[in-house]
Enzyme design. Structure first.
Site, PDB file in Angstrom:
ATOM      1  CD1 TRP A  89      -1.554   2.397   1.925  1.00 33.17           C
ATOM      2  CD2 TRP A  89      -3.068   1.342   0.672  1.00 33.17           C
ATOM      3  NE1 TRP A  89      -2.604   3.262   1.737  1.00 33.17           N
ATOM      4  CE2 TRP A  89      -3.552   2.643   0.974  1.00 33.17           C
ATOM      5  CE3 TRP A  89      -3.870   0.486  -0.118  1.00 33.17           C
ATOM      6  CZ2 TRP A  89      -4.788   3.106   0.523  1.00 33.17           C
ATOM      7  CZ3 TRP A  89      -5.093   0.941  -0.563  1.00 33.17           C
ATOM      8  CH2 TRP A  89      -5.539   2.247  -0.246  1.00 33.17           C
ATOM      9  CG  LEU A  90       2.563   2.934  -3.056  1.00 33.66           C
ATOM     10  CD1 LEU A  90       2.686   3.374  -4.520  1.00 33.66           C
ATOM     11  CD2 LEU A  90       3.940   2.878  -2.407  1.00 33.66           C
ATOM     12  CG  ASP A 190      -2.318   3.806 -19.687  1.00 33.35           C
ATOM     13  OD1 ASP A 190      -2.633   4.795 -20.382  1.00 33.35           O
ATOM     14  OD2 ASP A 190      -3.137   3.190 -18.985  1.00 33.35           O
TER      15      ASP A 190
END
Length: 281
Positions: A89-90, A190
């Protein structure tokens, strides 16, 4: 995706899950935050797919992660017919566009002797063929543009006018690269504003890659389609890895790829943007 209940989460290779809740994670996957053993994880799930659905993303994160900050793939598998990918998780923070520019420039300085990538990428509408190719011109025309135009026609999003101008664009593209060499740079693939974030100690992170070795201007074109990258970004990038003169003349044939993909996915609201590019040719 009702299958993602307590019993589904309990089968993950993460022990002692205290809680999980849905988070926004784009329009392609289901996304959750998981808390377990004092750690927080991010999990993406894709219904009715095998584990290798996430292979391209994992390979991209590993390739990019050698050079820039990315989330780390921790676990990947399939439970009850649903593919999953667990990442660390950031915690989102804020940071400097100049740092982001330098990070992307550093990424683009990683080169390869061929264009393509180690695996193909299954999107909603087509499989992107990343087979290795010695020619950038051949790769971009035959492994990106032509398959896309074919799908646009199948979806009823094409016209005789678009086809004629598209052919002219392809001709101009091929003529240009007959006389200009391109380095096969490692690309995010992307690179719009939704795919970078600042986390931890205000450092830039690149997320959700569609990695490929290609012309760095392909990545740079994407940064100009939907905004979110400011002058500081381009200035810092250019100091780290100077732009090739005439870049603005070449960006449209790369912007076309992204805008045409949106035309295919979301319909004629993207038609005018596509046509504005095509009418230049």
């Amino acid at each position: 995706m009702s299958k993602l209940n307590h019993s589904w989460f309990s089968q993950l290779p993460i022990k002692n899950i205290e809680n999980y809740q849905p988070v926004s994670g784009g329009d392609i996957n289901e996304a959750y935050q998981i808390n377990a053993n004092g750690k927080t994880y991010f999990i993406k799930a894709q219904p009715n797919h095998p584990a290798d659905y996430f292979r391209h993303e994992i390979n991209g994160l590993k390739a990019l992660g050698k050079v820039v900050n990315t989330p780390t793939p921790l676990y990947n598998g399939e439970i009850d017919g649903n593919a999953y990918l667990v990442l660390n998780w950031l915690n989102e923070s804020f940071g400097s566009q100049a740092d982001l520019g330098r990070a992307v420039a550093k990424l683009h300085q990683q080169t390869n002797d061929q264009f393509g990538f180690v695996d193909n990428h299954q999107t909603k509408v087509l499989v992107k063929d990343n087979s290795w190719n010695n020619s950038w011109s051949d790769f971009y025309v035959n492994q990106r543009l032509l398959p896309e135009a074919k799908v646009a026609a199948e979806r009823g999003r094409w016209s005789r006018w678009r086809e004629e101008h598209f052919k002219q664009m392809v001709k101009k593209f091929e003529q240009y690269y007959q006389g200009h060499e391109v380095k096969a740079s490692l690309l995010h693939g992307d690179l719009w504003a939704g795919n970078f974030m600042f986390a931890g100690d205000h450092e830039p992170y690149l997320i959700d890659p569609d990695a490929v070795y290609g012309d760095r201007e392909f990545d740079l074109a994407m940064t100009t389609v939907f905004g979110g990258f400011d002058q500081e970004f381009y200035q810092a990038y250019g100091e780290e890895y100077p732009f090739t003169p005439g870049i603005n003349d070449r960006l449209p044939w790369y912007r076309f790829y992204y805008l045409c993909m949106h035309l295919i996915l979301f319909g004629e609201s993207y038609g005018p943007a596509v046509d504005r590019i095509l009418e230049q040719y």
